[in-house]
Scaffold this motif. Structure first.
Motif, PDB file in Angstrom:
ATOM      1  N   UNK A   5       0.826  -1.192   0.000  1.00  0.00           N
ATOM      2  CA  UNK A   5       0.000   0.000   0.000  1.00  0.00           C
ATOM      3  C   UNK A   5       0.861   1.242   0.000  1.00  0.00           C
ATOM      4  N   UNK A   6       0.247   2.347  -0.367  1.00  0.00           N
ATOM      5  CA  UNK A   6       0.990   3.607  -0.392  1.00  0.00           C
ATOM      6  C   UNK A   6       0.019   4.778  -0.322  1.00  0.00           C
ATOM      7  N   UNK A  15       3.928  -2.678   3.561  1.00  0.00           N
ATOM      8  CA  UNK A  15       3.574  -4.034   3.163  1.00  0.00           C
ATOM      9  C   UNK A  15       3.057  -4.730   4.410  1.00  0.00           C
ATOM     10  N   UNK A  16       2.164  -5.684   4.187  1.00  0.00           N
ATOM     11  CA  UNK A  16       1.604  -6.460   5.293  1.00  0.00           C
ATOM     12  C   UNK A  16       1.075  -7.773   4.716  1.00  0.00           C
ATOM     13  N   UNK A  17       1.147  -8.825   5.496  1.00  0.00           N
ATOM     14  CA  UNK A  17       0.576 -10.113   5.100  1.00  0.00           C
ATOM     15  C   UNK A  17      -0.872 -10.149   5.572  1.00  0.00           C
ATOM     16  N   UNK A  18      -1.770 -10.554   4.671  1.00  0.00           N
ATOM     17  CA  UNK A  18      -3.194 -10.641   5.004  1.00  0.00           C
ATOM     18  C   UNK A  18      -3.751 -11.996   4.590  1.00  0.00           C
ATOM     19  N   UNK A  19      -4.507 -12.588   5.496  1.00  0.00           N
ATOM     20  CA  UNK A  19      -5.253 -13.812   5.188  1.00  0.00           C
ATOM     21  C   UNK A  19      -6.707 -13.466   4.872  1.00  0.00           C
ATOM     22  N   UNK A  54       6.695  -0.457   7.356  1.00  0.00           N
ATOM     23  CA  UNK A  54       6.303   0.889   6.918  1.00  0.00           C
ATOM     24  C   UNK A  54       7.514   1.622   6.359  1.00  0.00           C
ATOM     25  N   UNK A  55       7.329   2.246   5.221  1.00  0.00           N
ATOM     26  CA  UNK A  55       8.342   3.086   4.596  1.00  0.00           C
ATOM     27  C   UNK A  55       7.914   4.544   4.764  1.00  0.00           C
ATOM     28  N   UNK A  56       8.850   5.407   5.049  1.00  0.00           N
ATOM     29  CA  UNK A  56       8.527   6.826   5.210  1.00  0.00           C
ATOM     30  C   UNK A  56       7.861   7.134   6.538  1.00  0.00           C
ATOM     31  N   UNK A  57       8.272   6.429   7.599  1.00  0.00           N
ATOM     32  CA  UNK A  57       7.657   6.625   8.920  1.00  0.00           C
ATOM     33  C   UNK A  57       7.712   8.076   9.380  1.00  0.00           C
ATOM     34  N   UNK A  58       8.726   8.808   8.949  1.00  0.00           N
ATOM     35  CA  UNK A  58       8.846  10.194   9.380  1.00  0.00           C
ATOM     36  C   UNK A  58       7.712  11.072   8.851  1.00  0.00           C
ATOM     37  N   UNK A  59       6.987  10.588   7.837  1.00  0.00           N
ATOM     38  CA  UNK A  59       5.864  11.345   7.281  1.00  0.00           C
ATOM     39  C   UNK A  59       4.505  10.896   7.836  1.00  0.00           C
ATOM     40  N   UNK A  60       4.500   9.793   8.593  1.00  0.00           N
ATOM     41  CA  UNK A  60       3.244   9.241   9.106  1.00  0.00           C
ATOM     42  C   UNK A  60       2.748  10.070  10.288  1.00  0.00           C
ATOM     43  N   UNK A  61       1.469  10.374  10.261  1.00  0.00           N
ATOM     44  CA  UNK A  61       0.800  11.078  11.357  1.00  0.00           C
ATOM     45  C   UNK A  61      -0.283  10.163  11.921  1.00  0.00           C
ATOM     46  N   UNK A 105      -8.572   1.319  -0.094  1.00  0.00           N
ATOM     47  CA  UNK A 105      -8.227   2.408  -1.008  1.00  0.00           C
ATOM     48  C   UNK A 105      -6.728   2.702  -1.028  1.00  0.00           C
ATOM     49  N   UNK A 106      -5.980   2.287  -0.022  1.00  0.00           N
ATOM     50  CA  UNK A 106      -4.543   2.521   0.033  1.00  0.00           C
ATOM     51  C   UNK A 106      -3.741   1.370  -0.569  1.00  0.00           C
ATOM     52  N   UNK A 107      -4.400   0.261  -0.863  1.00  0.00           N
ATOM     53  CA  UNK A 107      -3.704  -0.930  -1.348  1.00  0.00           C
ATOM     54  C   UNK A 107      -3.427  -0.805  -2.843  1.00  0.00           C
ATOM     55  N   UNK A 108      -2.184  -1.097  -3.226  1.00  0.00           N
ATOM     56  CA  UNK A 108      -1.774  -1.089  -4.630  1.00  0.00           C
ATOM     57  C   UNK A 108      -1.834  -2.478  -5.249  1.00  0.00           C
ATOM     58  N   UNK A 109      -1.751  -3.520  -4.441  1.00  0.00           N
ATOM     59  CA  UNK A 109      -1.836  -4.902  -4.896  1.00  0.00           C
ATOM     60  C   UNK A 109      -3.255  -5.181  -5.371  1.00  0.00           C
ATOM     61  N   UNK A 110      -3.430  -5.877  -6.498  1.00  0.00           N
ATOM     62  CA  UNK A 110      -4.800  -6.249  -6.904  1.00  0.00           C
ATOM     63  C   UNK A 110      -5.467  -7.081  -5.801  1.00  0.00           C
TER      64      UNK A 110
END
Length: 162
Positions: A5-6, A15-19, A54-61, A105-110
């Motif tokens: 996601x992004x 990225x995260x693993x989901x069942x 998480x990538x870009x943690x410094x931008x996460x609020x 809505x944040x997920x990029x993976x189909x």
């Protein structure tokens, strides 16, 4: 299934693993409605918190909404956004410490498709904005929270991914 996601500006991602990757639950509570935008609902899926990277943690609020304005009681769910572009990425609730709830809505993976009439559920309908339409004939419309969890829905509908 690994989900990627992004945010819109690209400064954050995860990225995260989901069942349980089927985007089936449309939540119309005032918090989801106001923080997600879009369709007037948030569509959360569930991931394994221990696999969240998480990538870009410094931008996460972070945002923790008030659940009850009369008492000031806070919602248990912490929402995480990109501080640059405002995209809502995922939620986390310490009560369910092993789970994280990325927004579809944040997920990029189909993601797997679901039928919006027979498979999707529409929750917190008592708070739905009047301009939001639920598909005609929708079988699972709840005024508040349903009696089924994300996990159980995936099991019952044979959509759980191992």
């Amino acid at each position: 299934m690994e989900l990627q996601g992004s945010c819109h500006c690209g400064k954050t991602g995860f990225t995260v693993i989901s069942h349980t990757p089927c985007p089936f639950a449309h939540c119309f509570c005032s918090i989801c409605r106001k923080t997600d935008g879009g369709s007037g609902s948030a569509i959360n899926i569930m991931g394994d918190y221990n696999t969240l990277k998480v990538r870009g943690k410094e931008f996460i609020k972070e945002y923790r909404a008030i659940r009850d304005p009369d008492t000031g009681e806070l919602c248990g769910n912490m929402r995480y956004f990109c501080g640059e572009c405002g995209c809502h990425l995922y939620g986390y609730c310490a009560e369910y410490k092993d789970c994280v709830y990325p927004l579809a809505s944040a997920i990029d993976t189909p993601l797997p498709k679901v039928d919006p009439v027979k498979d999707s559920i529409y929750i917190m309908n008592d708070y739905r904005a009047e301009w939001v339409n639920i598909p005609a004939g929708a079988k699972h419309v709840f005024p508040q929270y349903p009696d089924i969890s994300l996990h159980d829905w995936h099991v019952n509908n044979k959509r759980l991914i191992n």
